[in-house]
Design a protein around this motif. Structure first.
Motif, PDB file in Angstrom:
ATOM      1  N   PRO A  98      14.298  -4.639  -6.057  1.00 26.75           N
ATOM      2  CA  PRO A  98      14.355  -4.650  -4.586  1.00 26.75           C
ATOM      3  C   PRO A  98      15.342  -3.663  -3.977  1.00 26.75           C
ATOM      4  N   SER A  99      16.296  -3.176  -4.767  1.00 29.36           N
ATOM      5  CA  SER A  99      17.242  -2.208  -4.221  1.00 29.36           C
ATOM      6  C   SER A  99      16.720  -0.773  -4.296  1.00 29.36           C
ATOM      7  N   TYR A 100      15.612  -0.563  -5.021  1.00 30.32           N
ATOM      8  CA  TYR A 100      15.076   0.786  -5.178  1.00 30.32           C
ATOM      9  C   TYR A 100      14.257   1.156  -3.953  1.00 30.32           C
ATOM     10  N   TYR A 101      14.482   2.325  -3.409  1.00 24.91           N
ATOM     11  CA  TYR A 101      14.042   2.651  -2.062  1.00 24.91           C
ATOM     12  C   TYR A 101      13.045   3.802  -1.964  1.00 24.91           C
ATOM     13  N   LEU A 102      12.422   4.195  -3.078  1.00 26.04           N
ATOM     14  CA  LEU A 102      11.476   5.308  -3.048  1.00 26.04           C
ATOM     15  C   LEU A 102      10.100   4.852  -3.564  1.00 26.04           C
ATOM     16  N   PRO A 103       9.023   5.497  -3.100  1.00 19.66           N
ATOM     17  CA  PRO A 103       7.674   5.052  -3.475  1.00 19.66           C
ATOM     18  C   PRO A 103       7.119   5.727  -4.726  1.00 19.66           C
ATOM     19  N   GLU A 159      25.640   5.890   0.343  1.00 20.22           N
ATOM     20  CA  GLU A 159      26.620   4.814   0.261  1.00 20.22           C
ATOM     21  C   GLU A 159      26.120   3.529   0.920  1.00 20.22           C
ATOM     22  N   HIS A 160      25.288   3.648   1.947  1.00 19.53           N
ATOM     23  CA  HIS A 160      24.816   2.457   2.657  1.00 19.53           C
ATOM     24  C   HIS A 160      23.595   1.813   1.997  1.00 19.53           C
ATOM     25  N   ILE A 161      23.057   2.432   0.909  1.00 17.56           N
ATOM     26  CA  ILE A 161      21.939   1.830   0.175  1.00 17.56           C
ATOM     27  C   ILE A 161      22.439   1.490  -1.228  1.00 17.56           C
ATOM     28  N   PRO A 162      22.592   0.222  -1.554  1.00 13.32           N
ATOM     29  CA  PRO A 162      23.234  -0.195  -2.810  1.00 13.32           C
ATOM     30  C   PRO A 162      22.310  -0.110  -4.017  1.00 13.32           C
ATOM     31  N   CYS A 163      22.016   1.118  -4.450  1.00 11.53           N
ATOM     32  CA  CYS A 163      21.115   1.317  -5.589  1.00 11.53           C
ATOM     33  C   CYS A 163      21.693   2.391  -6.500  1.00 11.53           C
ATOM     34  N   VAL A 164      22.044   2.000  -7.706  1.00 10.43           N
ATOM     35  CA  VAL A 164      22.627   2.904  -8.698  1.00 10.43           C
ATOM     36  C   VAL A 164      21.599   3.205  -9.781  1.00 10.43           C
ATOM     37  N   PHE A 165      21.506   4.475 -10.161  1.00  9.52           N
ATOM     38  CA  PHE A 165      20.699   4.875 -11.306  1.00  9.52           C
ATOM     39  C   PHE A 165      21.365   6.077 -11.962  1.00  9.52           C
ATOM     40  N   GLY A 166      20.672   6.743 -12.891  1.00 10.89           N
ATOM     41  CA  GLY A 166      21.275   7.864 -13.601  1.00 10.89           C
ATOM     42  C   GLY A 166      20.600   9.178 -13.262  1.00 10.89           C
ATOM     43  N   CYS A 167      21.055  10.260 -13.877  1.00 11.98           N
ATOM     44  CA  CYS A 167      20.413  11.566 -13.711  1.00 11.98           C
ATOM     45  C   CYS A 167      18.922  11.412 -14.033  1.00 11.98           C
ATOM     46  N   PHE A 168      18.074  12.015 -13.240  1.00  8.31           N
ATOM     47  CA  PHE A 168      16.672  11.608 -13.263  1.00  8.31           C
ATOM     48  C   PHE A 168      15.690  12.772 -13.201  1.00  8.31           C
ATOM     49  N   THR A 205      10.134   2.090   5.305  1.00 11.11           N
ATOM     50  CA  THR A 205      10.850   0.806   5.315  1.00 11.11           C
ATOM     51  C   THR A 205      11.539   0.538   3.979  1.00 11.11           C
ATOM     52  N   LEU A 206      11.097   1.229   2.913  1.00 12.38           N
ATOM     53  CA  LEU A 206      11.778   1.063   1.619  1.00 12.38           C
ATOM     54  C   LEU A 206      13.214   1.567   1.686  1.00 12.38           C
ATOM     55  N   MET A 207      13.479   2.524   2.573  1.00 18.19           N
ATOM     56  CA  MET A 207      14.837   3.033   2.747  1.00 18.19           C
ATOM     57  C   MET A 207      15.704   2.061   3.559  1.00 18.19           C
ATOM     58  N   ILE A 208      15.049   1.146   4.263  1.00 16.00           N
ATOM     59  CA  ILE A 208      15.754   0.235   5.170  1.00 16.00           C
ATOM     60  C   ILE A 208      16.004  -1.125   4.531  1.00 16.00           C
ATOM     61  N   LEU A 209      15.032  -1.615   3.769  1.00 15.66           N
ATOM     62  CA  LEU A 209      15.123  -2.966   3.205  1.00 15.66           C
ATOM     63  C   LEU A 209      16.317  -3.198   2.282  1.00 15.66           C
ATOM     64  N   PRO A 210      16.716  -2.241   1.421  1.00 17.22           N
ATOM     65  CA  PRO A 210      17.839  -2.526   0.514  1.00 17.22           C
ATOM     66  C   PRO A 210      19.199  -2.648   1.195  1.00 17.22           C
ATOM     67  N   LYS A 211      19.338  -2.160   2.417  1.00 21.25           N
ATOM     68  CA  LYS A 211      20.627  -2.229   3.102  1.00 21.25           C
ATOM     69  C   LYS A 211      21.037  -3.683   3.332  1.00 21.25           C
ATOM     70  N   PRO A 212      22.315  -3.992   3.265  1.00 18.51           N
ATOM     71  CA  PRO A 212      22.770  -5.318   3.704  1.00 18.51           C
ATOM     72  C   PRO A 212      22.382  -5.530   5.167  1.00 18.51           C
ATOM     73  N   SER A 213      22.133  -6.768   5.544  1.00 22.96           N
ATOM     74  CA  SER A 213      21.696  -7.052   6.916  1.00 22.96           C
ATOM     75  C   SER A 213      22.679  -6.518   7.951  1.00 22.96           C
ATOM     76  N   LYS A 214      23.958  -6.564   7.620  1.00 25.35           N
ATOM     77  CA  LYS A 214      24.971  -6.043   8.544  1.00 25.35           C
ATOM     78  C   LYS A 214      24.720  -4.566   8.820  1.00 25.35           C
ATOM     79  N   GLU A 215      24.361  -3.823   7.777  1.00 23.40           N
ATOM     80  CA  GLU A 215      24.077  -2.397   7.944  1.00 23.40           C
ATOM     81  C   GLU A 215      22.831  -2.176   8.803  1.00 23.40           C
TER      82      GLU A 215
END
Length: 288
Positions: A80-85, A100-109, A138-148
């Motif tokens: 759910p934190s991944y934001y690309l299609p 920084e405002h999208i909490p999704c960590v991955f590696g060199c890709f 909307t995939l770029m928006i959904l992972p953000k915390p609601s406060k963001e």
């Protein structure tokens, strides 16, 4: 060092494709790099490939069965934190946080775009891509915390971006349910036209809009070319394809446009750090 990392991921991806008889084609700036530079464009910072939908699905299904622990996939609809299609094949021993405002960590890709069937009608292709893009945003928006989401709501309103402002407030609630639903809607669009029967194919997740849809015959054959010391695949119609997307792609752009296009909030090329560790390091840097 970063470029070597993504080339290594690409090399591993190619090995998997060769061992399992899967098709892929270099895409976008990577294809230009192959033809014009025989390697990465000097100012480029990523590698893009296309995979015909049948090969893409086979790749996703077999990946977990491979005997390796160096790489992982980021797949839309699975995290759910991944934001690309589209899918990323990532180095598990590196760390990237793009925003920084999208909490999704991955590696060199390496970015893996499915090549899907498309309508034979140009206007319908444009309508399908526009619908896909609006939903994918909307995939770029959904992972953000609601406060963001609420913070960005006011940013959007201040710029009169009403549609995106509505998306921000809508995505502040029931995030997981809406994430799965969004991914289902996107899949329904891209699988509407069966790849094997389609005369046109395209990359719905591409940034190029209707320019990223082509006659499928351009992909009927493959040409092997050199890229960073490897032999890689480009479609036989690569010249027509790249001309459609870029115009005179062999001409270098003005110097002011020779820049990277990815955001990078945090990068660690030596180890994988957790999201919490990444935010801690970012906070420390701000205090210095």
């Amino acid at each position: 060092m970063y470029k070597q990392k993504i080339v290594d991921v690409f090399r591993a991806f190619i090995k998997i494709c060769e061992e399992h008889d899967l098709q892929y084609f270099c895409h976008g700036g990577t294809a230009i790099g192959v033809v014009r530079h025989q390697g990465l464009i000097p100012w480029d910072d990523d590698i893009d490939v296309l995979m015909p939908r049948p090969d893409y699905e086979k790749f996703l299904s077999l990946f977990s069965q491979l005997e390796q622990d160096e790489y992982e996939l980021m797949v839309p609809g699975e995290t759910p934190s991944y934001y690309l299609p589209f899918t990323k094949m990532c180095d598990k021993n590196t760390t990237l946080l793009e925003f920084e405002h999208i909490p999704c960590v991955f590696g060199c890709f390496v970015d893996i775009f499915p090549l899907d069937g498309a309508s034979g009608d140009k206007e319908q292709r444009a309508a399908d891509w526009l619908l896909f893009r609006r939903i994918a945003n909307t995939l770029m928006i959904l992972p953000k915390p609601s406060k963001e989401n609420f913070i960005w709501l006011f940013k959007r309103l201040s710029k009169f971006q009403l549609r995106t402002a509505i998306d921000e407030i809508s995505c502040a609630f029931y995030k997981k349910k809406k994430y799965w639903k969004t991914c289902e809607r996107l899949r329904d669009i891209v699988t509407r036209y069966e790849y094997g029967k389609a005369e046109y194919v395209g990359s719905y997740g591409s940034q190029f809009g209707v320019k990223a849809f082509w006659p499928k015959v351009w992909f009927d054959d493959v040409v092997m070319m050199s890229f960073e010391g490897m032999e890689v695949r480009v479609p036989s119609g690569y010249d027509k394809l790249l001309t459609q997307v870029y115009g005179n792609y062999m001409q270098l752009p003005p110097e002011e446009k020779r820049v990277t296009h990815h955001s990078v909030a945090y990068r660690n090329l030596k180890e994988r750090r957790s999201l919490e560790e990444v935010y801690q390091e970012l906070n420390k840097k701000r205090k210095i």
